[in-house]
Design an enzyme around this catalytic site. Structure first.
Site, short mmCIF file in Angstrom:
data_model
loop_
_atom_site.label_atom_id
_atom_site.label_comp_id
_atom_site.label_asym_id
_atom_site.label_seq_id
_atom_site.Cartn_x
_atom_site.Cartn_y
_atom_site.Cartn_z
N PRO A 39 0.67 -1.23 0.06
CG PRO A 39 0.12 -0.92 1.92
CD PRO A 39 1.05 -2.02 1.24
NE ARG A 40 6.20 -0.37 1.61
CZ ARG A 40 7.14 -0.84 0.59
NH1 ARG A 40 7.25 -0.25 -0.45
NH2 ARG A 40 7.69 -2.12 0.90
CG LEU A 41 4.38 5.64 -4.85
CD1 LEU A 41 4.83 7.04 -4.97
CD2 LEU A 41 3.80 5.20 -5.96
#
Length: 145
Positions: A31-33
């Site tokens: 849930p992140r880059l």
């Protein structure tokens, strides 16, 4: 994939692709880059941090100019994009990222520190690099790359 598990929001999906069998192999969903997100930006022309912020503000993806361009749509049009069926513009460039790691192979490849005696990289129009270290700089003990 994300719809099948009820995930809503920005994230990164990693997978391997076998071109011979046309099969995908799922690795992970974050849930992140990823730190490598500039590679995706280079081939798609989409600023991923800005896109994440716009998603967080509730702006639909099909209203974002860079996403519309990626799908070959006018940036001024308000028509919907069906992300499951509409084709995107196939990238015309290639991009890779490489990371030099500071690991000790004699100690199970654990992160290690040390001094860089020499580093040389020549950027050009078609190839560029950026570094967080320079010649004669030390790598602190908590760095892994």
């Amino acid at each position: 994939l994300t719809a099948s598990i009820g995930y809503m929001g920005a994230g990164t999906i990693e997978y391997l692709y076998n071109a011979k069998t046309n099969q995908f192999y799922f690795l992970e969903l974050n849930p992140r880059l990823q730190v490598e997100h500039p590679v995706t930006e280079a081939i798609t022309g989409v600023n991923l941090p800005a896109t994440q912020l716009q998603v967080a503000m509730g702006i639909p993806l099909d209203r974002m100019p860079q996403i519309r361009s990626f799908y070959g749509k006018s940036t001024w049009d308000t028509s919907k994009i069906d992300f499951m069926t509409d084709e995107y513009v196939y990238p015309k460039v290639h991009c890779i990222a490489a990371r030099i790691t500071a690991e000790n192979p004699d100690d199970g490849f654990k992160p290690t520190s040390g001094k860089i005696d020499r580093i040389k990289f020549q950027s050009s129009v078609a190839c560029w690099g950026y570094f967080s270290v320079w010649t004669h700089a030390a790598i602190h003990e908590f760095a892994d790359s």
